[in-house]
Design a protein around this motif. Structure first.
Motif, mmCIF file in Angstrom:
data_model
loop_
_atom_site.group_PDB
_atom_site.id
_atom_site.type_symbol
_atom_site.label_atom_id
_atom_site.label_comp_id
_atom_site.label_asym_id
_atom_site.label_seq_id
_atom_site.Cartn_x
_atom_site.Cartn_y
_atom_site.Cartn_z
ATOM 1 N N LEU A 48 0.823 -1.200 0.000
ATOM 2 C CA LEU A 48 0.000 0.000 0.000
ATOM 3 C C LEU A 48 0.860 1.255 0.000
ATOM 4 O O LEU A 48 0.637 2.189 -0.749
ATOM 5 C CB LEU A 48 -0.938 0.001 1.208
ATOM 6 N N PHE A 49 1.901 1.259 0.822
ATOM 7 C CA PHE A 49 2.770 2.426 0.958
ATOM 8 C C PHE A 49 3.541 2.698 -0.322
ATOM 9 O O PHE A 49 3.705 3.824 -0.739
ATOM 10 C CB PHE A 49 3.738 2.215 2.126
ATOM 11 N N HIS A 50 4.007 1.639 -0.993
ATOM 12 C CA HIS A 50 4.876 1.823 -2.145
ATOM 13 C C HIS A 50 4.164 1.838 -3.491
ATOM 14 O O HIS A 50 4.719 2.317 -4.463
ATOM 15 C CB HIS A 50 5.969 0.757 -2.142
ATOM 16 N N LEU A 51 2.942 1.349 -3.557
ATOM 17 C CA LEU A 51 2.248 1.310 -4.835
ATOM 18 C C LEU A 51 1.378 2.531 -5.090
ATOM 19 O O LEU A 51 1.043 2.832 -6.205
ATOM 20 C CB LEU A 51 1.394 0.043 -4.935
ATOM 21 N N VAL A 52 0.997 3.236 -4.040
ATOM 22 C CA VAL A 52 0.169 4.433 -4.192
ATOM 23 C C VAL A 52 1.087 5.647 -4.176
ATOM 24 O O VAL A 52 1.671 5.967 -3.172
ATOM 25 C CB VAL A 52 -0.880 4.543 -3.055
ATOM 26 N N SER A 53 1.213 6.295 -5.286
ATOM 27 C CA SER A 53 2.129 7.436 -5.385
ATOM 28 C C SER A 53 1.429 8.723 -4.975
ATOM 29 O O SER A 53 0.309 8.999 -5.386
ATOM 30 C CB SER A 53 2.627 7.568 -6.823
ATOM 31 N N LEU A 54 2.116 9.500 -4.180
ATOM 32 C CA LEU A 54 1.553 10.781 -3.754
ATOM 33 C C LEU A 54 1.872 11.898 -4.736
ATOM 34 O O LEU A 54 1.261 12.942 -4.711
ATOM 35 C CB LEU A 54 2.119 11.173 -2.384
ATOM 36 N N GLY A 55 2.856 11.710 -5.576
ATOM 37 C CA GLY A 55 3.302 12.802 -6.413
ATOM 38 C C GLY A 55 3.970 13.840 -5.533
ATOM 39 O O GLY A 55 4.452 13.541 -4.458
ATOM 40 N N SER A 71 -1.146 9.567 10.562
ATOM 41 C CA SER A 71 -0.189 10.268 11.424
ATOM 42 C C SER A 71 0.848 9.332 12.032
ATOM 43 O O SER A 71 0.547 8.202 12.414
ATOM 44 C CB SER A 71 -0.929 11.014 12.541
ATOM 45 N N SER A 72 2.068 9.815 12.084
ATOM 46 C CA SER A 72 3.174 9.151 12.777
ATOM 47 C C SER A 72 3.513 10.046 13.958
ATOM 48 O O SER A 72 4.027 11.145 13.778
ATOM 49 C CB SER A 72 4.390 9.024 11.858
ATOM 50 N N LEU A 73 3.186 9.596 15.134
ATOM 51 C CA LEU A 73 3.346 10.427 16.330
ATOM 52 C C LEU A 73 4.817 10.458 16.729
ATOM 53 O O LEU A 73 5.332 9.511 17.298
ATOM 54 C CB LEU A 73 2.482 9.882 17.461
ATOM 55 N N GLU A 74 5.477 11.557 16.425
ATOM 56 C CA GLU A 74 6.928 11.634 16.615
ATOM 57 C C GLU A 74 7.345 12.228 17.948
ATOM 58 O O GLU A 74 8.481 12.073 18.355
ATOM 59 C CB GLU A 74 7.534 12.391 15.443
ATOM 60 N N THR A 75 6.439 12.931 18.616
ATOM 61 C CA THR A 75 6.770 13.491 19.928
ATOM 62 C C THR A 75 5.583 13.317 20.872
ATOM 63 O O THR A 75 4.437 13.161 20.426
ATOM 64 C CB THR A 75 7.093 15.005 19.836
ATOM 65 N N LYS A 76 5.862 13.379 22.162
ATOM 66 C CA LYS A 76 4.781 13.293 23.146
ATOM 67 C C LYS A 76 3.862 14.500 23.036
ATOM 68 O O LYS A 76 2.658 14.398 23.241
ATOM 69 C CB LYS A 76 5.354 13.164 24.555
ATOM 70 N N ASP A 77 4.423 15.652 22.684
ATOM 71 C CA ASP A 77 3.615 16.854 22.522
ATOM 72 C C ASP A 77 2.622 16.681 21.376
ATOM 73 O O ASP A 77 1.453 17.053 21.492
ATOM 74 C CB ASP A 77 4.525 18.063 22.278
ATOM 75 N N SER A 114 -0.394 5.658 12.005
ATOM 76 C CA SER A 114 0.187 4.838 10.936
ATOM 77 C C SER A 114 1.003 3.668 11.481
ATOM 78 O O SER A 114 1.607 2.925 10.718
ATOM 79 C CB SER A 114 1.062 5.699 10.011
ATOM 80 N N GLY A 115 1.010 3.478 12.789
ATOM 81 C CA GLY A 115 1.819 2.419 13.377
ATOM 82 C C GLY A 115 1.262 1.025 13.151
ATOM 83 O O GLY A 115 0.054 0.814 13.165
ATOM 84 N N TYR A 116 2.179 0.071 12.911
ATOM 85 C CA TYR A 116 1.795 -1.330 12.839
ATOM 86 C C TYR A 116 2.907 -2.185 13.428
ATOM 87 O O TYR A 116 4.077 -1.829 13.386
ATOM 88 C CB TYR A 116 1.432 -1.764 11.410
ATOM 89 N N PHE A 163 7.479 -1.350 16.499
ATOM 90 C CA PHE A 163 6.443 -1.016 15.538
ATOM 91 C C PHE A 163 7.079 -0.191 14.422
ATOM 92 O O PHE A 163 8.189 0.306 14.563
ATOM 93 C CB PHE A 163 5.330 -0.198 16.207
ATOM 94 N N THR A 164 6.369 -0.059 13.330
ATOM 95 C CA THR A 164 6.824 0.779 12.216
ATOM 96 C C THR A 164 5.755 1.825 11.950
ATOM 97 O O THR A 164 4.561 1.514 11.942
ATOM 98 C CB THR A 164 7.047 -0.075 10.949
ATOM 99 N N TRP A 165 6.190 3.067 11.746
ATOM 100 C CA TRP A 165 5.277 4.107 11.292
ATOM 101 C C TRP A 165 5.190 3.964 9.780
ATOM 102 O O TRP A 165 6.169 4.192 9.073
ATOM 103 C CB TRP A 165 5.785 5.497 11.637
ATOM 104 N N ALA A 166 4.037 3.571 9.261
ATOM 105 C CA ALA A 166 3.873 3.395 7.816
ATOM 106 C C ALA A 166 4.100 4.710 7.077
ATOM 107 O O ALA A 166 4.592 4.720 5.952
ATOM 108 C CB ALA A 166 2.488 2.845 7.495
ATOM 109 N N GLY A 167 3.753 5.817 7.709
ATOM 110 C CA GLY A 167 3.903 7.124 7.066
ATOM 111 C C GLY A 167 5.343 7.509 6.804
ATOM 112 O O GLY A 167 5.644 8.196 5.836
ATOM 113 N N THR A 168 6.257 7.061 7.664
ATOM 114 C CA THR A 168 7.669 7.428 7.513
ATOM 115 C C THR A 168 8.562 6.229 7.219
ATOM 116 O O THR A 168 9.702 6.398 6.810
ATOM 117 C CB THR A 168 8.205 8.094 8.800
#
Length: 162
Positions: A11-18, A70-76, A92-94, A114-119
């Motif tokens: 899903l992450f690699h086949l759908v291009s965002l441009g 969303s990839s939650l990168e900080t507690k804030d 986006s975590g799995y 876990f992996t953030w699918a977004g990043t």
């Protein structure tokens, strides 16, 4: 690689965002929230919007609109989004590896990979096991949970600054 990880990879690699900065598929500006260099779309806003999807559908919806779950990168960032949503929502975590999740008891606080699918970034997350534990990471007012990916939840899409 487990089946979920394979599906997420595809899903992450086949759908291009441009070029996301010029993407005309973004939701209307009035529906977006800008904060700390990121732009968010919330699928739930009290009295305005109420959309729940399973994890894969939420990921696809975000991609179709030029964003990522969303990839939650900080507690804030996590705290801010919890306040905005006021409900359970997908990130986006799995789950990618380790057996800690499977052997934990209901509501145990555990740390696993876990992996953030977004990043694509692998992270160690402290999560609570839900009653029906799953491979996808969601957030609630009291922290992160691993839920079955088929559960219907609200979701948050994000776009990194250009």
């Amino acid at each position: 690689m487990n089946l979920l990880a394979l599906c997420v990879f595809a899903l992450f690699h086949l759908v291009s965002l441009g070029d996301a900065c010029t993407n005309n598929k973004l939701p209307a500006q009035a529906d977006l929230i800008k904060r700390d260099g990121k732009t968010y779309y919330l699928s739930r806003i009290e009295d305005e919007r109420d959309m729940q999807l399973d994890w894969s559908s939420a990921q696809a919806w975000c991609k179709e609109h030029g964003m990522e779950l969303s990839s939650l990168e900080t507690k804030d960032e996590m705290r801010y989004l919890r306040e905005q949503m006021g409900a359970y929502y997908w990130t986006s975590g799995y789950h990618t590896q380790g057996d800690t999740l499977r052997s934990a008891a209901f509501r145990d606080l555990i740390t696993d990979t876990f992996t953030w699918a977004g990043t694509g970034k692998k992270v160690e997350l402290e999560i609570r096991k839900s009653y029906y534990a799953g491979e996808c990471v969601g957030a609630s007012k009291d922290g992160l949970y691993a839920w079955p990916c088929s559960n219907l939840r609200y979701f948050v899409c994000e776009l990194e600054k250009c």
